[in-house]
Design a protein around this motif. Structure first.
Motif, PDB file in Angstrom:
ATOM      1  N   GLY A  91      20.421  14.067  26.315  1.00  5.56           N
ATOM      2  CA  GLY A  91      20.873  15.463  26.317  1.00  5.56           C
ATOM      3  C   GLY A  91      22.071  15.573  25.395  1.00  5.56           C
ATOM      4  O   GLY A  91      23.102  16.152  25.732  1.00  5.56           O
ATOM      5  N   ASP A 136      17.409  14.736  22.644  1.00  5.05           N
ATOM      6  CA  ASP A 136      17.530  16.089  23.198  1.00  5.05           C
ATOM      7  C   ASP A 136      16.184  16.789  23.116  1.00  5.05           C
ATOM      8  O   ASP A 136      15.369  16.508  22.230  1.00  5.05           O
ATOM      9  CB  ASP A 136      18.600  16.901  22.446  1.00  5.05           C
ATOM     10  CG  ASP A 136      19.145  18.052  23.284  1.00  5.05           C
ATOM     11  OD1 ASP A 136      20.230  17.898  23.873  1.00  5.05           O
ATOM     12  OD2 ASP A 136      18.463  19.105  23.358  1.00  5.05           O
ATOM     13  N   PHE A 171      15.683  19.868  22.361  1.00  9.05           N
ATOM     14  CA  PHE A 171      15.570  20.937  21.369  1.00  9.05           C
ATOM     15  C   PHE A 171      15.683  20.458  19.921  1.00  9.05           C
ATOM     16  O   PHE A 171      16.725  19.943  19.508  1.00  9.05           O
ATOM     17  CB  PHE A 171      16.611  22.016  21.650  1.00  9.05           C
ATOM     18  CG  PHE A 171      16.372  22.708  22.946  1.00  9.05           C
ATOM     19  CD1 PHE A 171      15.191  23.398  23.177  1.00  9.05           C
ATOM     20  CD2 PHE A 171      17.300  22.648  23.966  1.00  9.05           C
ATOM     21  CE1 PHE A 171      14.943  24.028  24.387  1.00  9.05           C
ATOM     22  CE2 PHE A 171      17.061  23.270  25.187  1.00  9.05           C
ATOM     23  CZ  PHE A 171      15.885  23.956  25.391  1.00  9.05           C
TER      24      PHE A 171
HETATM   25  C1  LIG Z   1      25.402  21.283  28.384  1.00  6.82           C
HETATM   26  S1  LIG Z   1      24.494  20.632  27.047  1.00  6.82           S
HETATM   27  C2  LIG Z   1      25.424  19.174  26.661  1.00  6.82           C
HETATM   28  C3  LIG Z   1      25.221  18.675  25.250  1.00  6.82           C
HETATM   29  C4  LIG Z   1      26.105  17.509  24.799  1.00  6.82           C
HETATM   30  N1  LIG Z   1      25.905  16.348  25.634  1.00  6.82           N
HETATM   31  C5  LIG Z   1      27.556  17.915  24.818  1.00  6.82           C
HETATM   32  O1  LIG Z   1      28.284  17.508  25.752  1.00  6.82           O
HETATM   33  O2  LIG Z   1      27.961  18.629  23.892  1.00  6.82           O
HETATM   34  C6  LIG Z   1      23.020  19.997  27.801  1.00  6.82           C
HETATM   35  C7  LIG Z   1      22.006  19.457  26.824  1.00  6.82           C
HETATM   36  O3  LIG Z   1      20.890  18.936  27.520  1.00  6.82           O
HETATM   37  C8  LIG Z   1      19.724  19.239  26.767  1.00  6.82           C
HETATM   38  N2  LIG Z   1      18.542  19.142  27.649  1.00  6.82           N
HETATM   39  C9  LIG Z   1      18.143  20.000  28.615  1.00  6.82           C
HETATM   40  N3  LIG Z   1      17.033  19.526  29.234  1.00  6.82           N
HETATM   41  C10 LIG Z   1      16.737  18.348  28.622  1.00  6.82           C
HETATM   42  C11 LIG Z   1      15.707  17.375  28.803  1.00  6.82           C
HETATM   43  N4  LIG Z   1      14.756  17.511  29.732  1.00  6.82           N
HETATM   44  N5  LIG Z   1      15.698  16.275  28.022  1.00  6.82           N
HETATM   45  C12 LIG Z   1      16.645  16.110  27.056  1.00  6.82           C
HETATM   46  N6  LIG Z   1      17.645  17.005  26.836  1.00  6.82           N
HETATM   47  C13 LIG Z   1      17.678  18.102  27.611  1.00  6.82           C
HETATM   48  C14 LIG Z   1      19.998  20.615  26.225  1.00  6.82           C
HETATM   49  O4  LIG Z   1      19.182  20.907  25.123  1.00  6.82           O
HETATM   50  C15 LIG Z   1      21.469  20.495  25.869  1.00  6.82           C
HETATM   51  O5  LIG Z   1      21.637  20.028  24.550  1.00  6.82           O
END
Ligand SMILES: C[S@@+](CC[C@H](N)C(=O)[O-])C[C@H]1O[C@@H](n2cnc3c(N)ncnc32)[C@H](O)[C@@H]1O
Length: 257
Positions: free
Chosen positions: A54, A76, A78
């Protein structure tokens, strides 16, 4: 769920991606907090394998990469975030050992015991903390590490308004004591736990959003989904100011035993 208690998942993914890809980080955090968490982990080396699950556009990942050796995979869901992630890695000349891939954290492309460290800031909630720490454990080497940040309650009881908001947005939010016990139960030695300072929310996460919100509303003039989304973000920010004594993000660092 009332309109005031909408979770981010209730909005259009594309809209969320476009909005959040403007920022260096997509959740509360800071380079200082990332480095503090890293300081609890035994030294890594050039052969170490690290995954940031993520990872978003890679704000925390790049800090990790600049301060620890090893090969880092950012993952991630997306593609838009991963595209930006890989461009950031090139811009920082880290692309020879930092690579972003599109994938889901609940179906990881790693071998059992392949990783020295699993990192995840503000993202494990999408899978659920307990499920995530249990399922990810198999990919970590013996005596390897897990470092995740997670929304947590600071007190046993809190005002109804904030309790209802978070329980609707993330029913698994719980106290630090409960999360630490879950880590232990999952087969990790709890190594360190610390609360992310307030500026991880205010200066690092909310201020960059405030700076672009009016512009974003103008760009999508009259679009009800966009209006609702921005209203939701603003409401969340107000709740943080009002109730920050009761909750926040906590870093949990564990060692696989
Ligand atoms: C709150 S953001 C945090 C991003 C990064 N770690 C940061 O701290 O800047 C949560 C991230 O989880 C990703 N995400 C959500 N569901 C996911 C999944 N099933 N597998 C991988 N990534 C996922 C979202 O796209 C997003 O980029």
């Amino acid at each position: 769920m009332s309109d005031n208690n909408k979770s981010i998942h209730d909005f259009d993914f594309q809209l969320i991606c476009e909005y959040f890809s403007q920022f260096e980080q997509q959740g509360p955090g800071s380079p200082e907090a990332t480095l503090k968490a890293l300081s609890f982990i035994d030294p890594l080396n050039d052969a170490s394998r690290i995954a940031d699950l993520g990872c978003g556009t890679g704000g925390p990942t790049m800090v990790l990469a600049q301060n620890a050796p090893g090969l880092i995979t950012g993952l991630d869901l997306f593609p838009q975030f991963i595209d930006r992630f890989n461009k950031n890695a090139v811009a920082l000349n880290l692309h020879h050992r930092v690579k972003g891939i599109v994938g889901s954290m609940d179906c990881l492309p790693f071998q059992d015991e392949e990783l020295d460290l699993i990192w995840s800031e503000g993202a494990i909630y999408t899978m659920g903390f307990e499920k995530g720490i249990n399922e990810w454990r198999r990919y970590i080497k013996q005596r390897g590490y897990l470092a995740v940040s997670e929304a947590s309650w600071f007190t046993g009881h809190r005002p109804e308004e904030i309790d209802a908001f978070w329980t609707a947005a993330y029913p698994e939010i719980d106290t630090i004591a409960v999360k630490v016990a879950q880590m232990q139960q999952a087969g990790y030695l709890p190594v360190a736990t610390f609360i992310l300072p307030e500026d991880c929310w205010t200066t690092r996460f909310y201020a960059p959003q405030v700076a672009v919100q009016d512009e974003y509303l103008k760009k999508y003039g009259g679009n009800k989904t966009v209006e609702d989304f921005i209203a939701n973000e603003r409401h969340e920010m107000e709740l943080y100011q009002k109730y920050k004594a009761y909750y926040g993000y906590v870093f949990y660092i564990g060692k696989k035993i």
